[in-house]
Enzyme design. Structure first.
Site, short mmCIF file in Angstrom:
data_model
loop_
_atom_site.label_atom_id
_atom_site.label_comp_id
_atom_site.label_asym_id
_atom_site.label_seq_id
_atom_site.Cartn_x
_atom_site.Cartn_y
_atom_site.Cartn_z
N SER A 165 15.46 -42.78 23.55
CA SER A 165 14.05 -42.80 23.12
C SER A 165 13.44 -44.19 23.20
O SER A 165 12.22 -44.35 23.04
CB SER A 165 13.92 -42.29 21.68
OG SER A 165 14.30 -40.93 21.61
N THR A 168 12.29 -40.34 15.97
CA THR A 168 11.89 -39.23 16.84
C THR A 168 12.33 -37.87 16.28
O THR A 168 11.92 -36.83 16.79
CB THR A 168 12.49 -39.40 18.25
OG1 THR A 168 13.92 -39.51 18.11
CG2 THR A 168 11.95 -40.63 18.94
N VAL A 207 12.74 -35.24 10.62
CA VAL A 207 12.53 -35.95 9.35
C VAL A 207 11.90 -37.32 9.60
O VAL A 207 10.97 -37.73 8.89
CB VAL A 207 13.86 -36.11 8.58
CG1 VAL A 207 13.67 -37.00 7.34
CG2 VAL A 207 14.41 -34.74 8.17
N ARG A 221 21.03 -19.53 6.39
CA ARG A 221 19.91 -19.89 7.26
C ARG A 221 19.14 -18.62 7.59
O ARG A 221 19.74 -17.61 7.95
CB ARG A 221 20.45 -20.51 8.55
CG ARG A 221 19.39 -21.12 9.42
CD ARG A 221 18.93 -22.48 8.97
NE ARG A 221 19.95 -23.51 9.16
CZ ARG A 221 19.87 -24.73 8.66
NH1 ARG A 221 18.82 -25.09 7.92
NH2 ARG A 221 20.83 -25.61 8.85
N CYS A 245 18.74 -31.66 1.23
CA CYS A 245 17.46 -30.98 0.97
C CYS A 245 17.57 -29.85 -0.04
O CYS A 245 16.76 -29.74 -0.96
CB CYS A 245 16.89 -30.43 2.29
SG CYS A 245 18.11 -29.57 3.31
N GLY A 265 15.69 -27.63 8.94
CA GLY A 265 16.78 -28.41 8.37
C GLY A 265 17.85 -28.76 9.39
O GLY A 265 18.64 -29.67 9.19
N ARG A 318 26.52 -40.35 0.34
CA ARG A 318 26.04 -39.68 -0.88
C ARG A 318 27.07 -39.63 -2.00
O ARG A 318 26.72 -39.82 -3.17
CB ARG A 318 25.61 -38.24 -0.56
CG ARG A 318 24.27 -38.17 0.13
CD ARG A 318 23.88 -36.72 0.36
NE ARG A 318 22.77 -36.64 1.30
CZ ARG A 318 22.59 -35.63 2.15
NH1 ARG A 318 23.44 -34.62 2.18
NH2 ARG A 318 21.55 -35.63 2.97
N HIS A 362 12.56 -24.41 2.29
CA HIS A 362 13.76 -23.73 1.78
C HIS A 362 13.39 -22.97 0.52
O HIS A 362 12.70 -23.50 -0.36
CB HIS A 362 14.83 -24.76 1.39
CG HIS A 362 15.49 -25.43 2.56
ND1 HIS A 362 15.29 -25.07 3.86
CD2 HIS A 362 16.39 -26.45 2.58
CE1 HIS A 362 16.03 -25.85 4.65
NE2 HIS A 362 16.70 -26.70 3.91
N GLN A 416 17.35 -20.85 3.82
CA GLN A 416 16.99 -22.14 4.36
C GLN A 416 16.33 -22.06 5.73
O GLN A 416 16.72 -21.28 6.60
CB GLN A 416 18.24 -23.04 4.38
CG GLN A 416 18.70 -23.37 2.97
CD GLN A 416 19.90 -24.31 2.91
OE1 GLN A 416 20.89 -24.01 2.26
NE2 GLN A 416 19.82 -25.47 3.55
#
Lengths: 346, 346
Positions: free
Chosen positions: B44, B15, B18, B245, B132, B163, B103, B252, B159
């Site tokens: 959801s 939902t 992304v 931002r 991103c 995001g 990551r 971006h 950005q």
């Protein structure tokens, strides 16, 4: 400034975004004025503007307008400055020019009062006001330059549309409203009014301010590169600039990486910035405090934050510099110079 | 991809901004799916989503949801990934995680297909999708890295609010409308939903994305610094980042200064960028053509322009890199990895 000499003052381009701020500052600062001439293009002549409660009629700016004028503030575009300033100087006026017409002329001082006010004494009738994006950067870096020296500056800007004038402000607002309403927009001013291609500025970032040169940089970027060296009086400073227009109305922000010539202590750097003339250090990450365009708008100071040592070059710093581009970046810097001249002749 | 093995696929966080793009790409790319599980939070669960004309009911994401799942795409926040990925791996799924949870885990490949797709083979159940802002930069720099080597990167970002998720998009639109109507705004999402202080994003630039660390950098900035080295497989690359931002919805933009290890020819640089996988060179200053967020939005490619040799360091370049942060910066990079895995097992 009471009981001092009064000056015959002219403001050229008084209907523009910067001209209006010049007039407001002359009033608020109670500048010592004996006579005030408000000059603009023929299309604005005959309109009246309030100054200290009185209506003043705008006159068309012509060479003979400057008869008897002692201090003239110019902000009506480079062509107007080139056409009228020689006549104004001939009539004996000191011209403070906010356009780029004379900035790189070796005979003309390029002045940011907090950085090189002494250069005012070298004028031969013309004093140039630097580009808005340059002023706030050199002002913030000057205390560091004096203490440590500067070898390299890499700057990326986040510039407000007001730097492109009142029409660009209107365009941003109009486009924003259209997009929110789900309509298509037809850009017609930005990035450069006199060039054929226009781009949407609302909800976008345009990496072009002013025209391109053959080296791939824009005029705006070259202004930051060349003016910084002239104002600092140091041709060895290596500046790289990328200038970008973003959907902000008032206040330019700058992401600046700077390499100093000596090792430094972060506490001393913060102290120098906090105590720098016209600077306000807003740098409290724990409380999410840093300079913001919306908070700098309407203020005369330049705001510095996000000050941090580079992780790879211990002689380099990163920082975020924000100021109102119409005020310290234009009108206020010019009025500061005028005030200095007035004080000198008191 | 017809006549190949079909996969049982799960999308976690379907939902979100992304997640919705992941689903759209799986449909558009005709991903070889035998069974599709759409997972989200309890709130959801029960809603239906269309996929290839069929209604699929969203289920609450739980450890046991992954029984039988072969490929799982995660984009529901780091906490959800940490909680559910171990179970999914246990059930035998390959997890492609768009959050920052894994990551920097040395056991987990961090993959941008155009840069280091070979690393996929080293996975032990988890493949991480980079941040991103990192993806588009390393993708654009990879052809230059391979040919000349890279010693230094100094990047300032512009950005988009997407995001920060669907709520941040709504906030930008709401604030913009309020300001155009002359009303005060009360920010309630940005810069960081989970932190107490909020700032206006409409007509502003906020130099904070994610939380601050003790070194004065934000998490977002450290992601660009650390992930770049891991993806390039080169710890010697010195990255400095300032992440900002701005009031853009999708896309971006990045102002990138890069020092190469060898002398270069500008024509060769342009050729490398024009031919780089997934790259589009948009670099024609004479016609005012350069990448723009509004033009990159909705596209899968990364756009590069404003490419110019530095005026002081002949081994350095400046450039402007733009990509849709929800697509190449998130959903598309993840689906690319999934497609590679599917092709390998064909």
């Amino acid at each position: 400034m009471s009981s001092q000499k009064l000056f015959s003052v002219a403001v050229v381009g008084v209907t523009g975004a910067v001209g209006q701020q010049m007039l407001r500052l002359l009033e608020e600062r109670d500048f010592p004025i004996s006579q005030l001439k408000l000059l603009a293009s023929a299309s604005s002549a005959g309109k009246t503007v309030k100054f200290k409660g009185k209506d003043i009629t705008i006159e068309e700016a012509k060479p003979e307008s400057f008869k008897g004028v002692e201090i003239a503030l110019f902000s009506a575009g480079g062509d107007v400055s080139k056409k009228l300033i020689p006549a104004a100087v001939e009539y004996g006026a000191v011209c403070i020019d906010n356009t780029s017409a004379y900035r790189m002329d070796p005979e003309v001082p390029l002045v940011v009062p907090e950085v090189n006010i002494d250069k005012v004494h070298e004028h031969k009738g013309i004093i140039a006001n630097p580009n808005c994006s340059t002023i706030q950067m050199v002002q913030a870096l000057k205390p560091l330059y004096d203490r440590f020296g500067i070898s390299r500056i890499i700057v990326s800007t986040y510039q407000a549309v007001s730097g492109a004038g009142a029409k660009a402000i209107a365009e941003l607002k109009r486009q924003s409203a259209e997009i929110l309403a789900g309509n298509e927009v037809v850009p017609d001013i930005l990035p450069v009014g006199s060039l054929p291609v226009k781009h949407q500025i609302a909800f976008n970032a345009i990496p072009q301010i002013d025209k391109f040169l053959d080296n791939g940089f824009t005029n705006e970027e070259m202004k930051m590169i060349n003016e910084t060296k002239k104002i600092m009086g140091d041709d060895s400073i290596q500046v790289t600039a990328t200038c970008v227009r973003i959907p902000v109305v008032y206040g330019h922000s700058e992401s600046v990486y700077v390499e100093l010539k000596e090792k430094f202590d972060m506490d001393e750097v913060r102290k120098l910035l906090a105590e720098g003339p016209g600077l306000v250090l807003v740098d409290d990450p724990a409380n999410q405090r840093y300079p913001l365009a919306t908070e700098a708008a309407g203020k005369l100071e330049t705001f510095v934050g996000r000050v941090r040592r580079d992780l790879y070059n211990e002689q380099a710093l990163n920082m975020w510099i924000v100021s109102d581009n119409l005020l310290k970046g234009a009108a206020w810097n010019a009025v500061q110079i005028a005030e200095y001249i007035a004080l000198e002749q008191k």
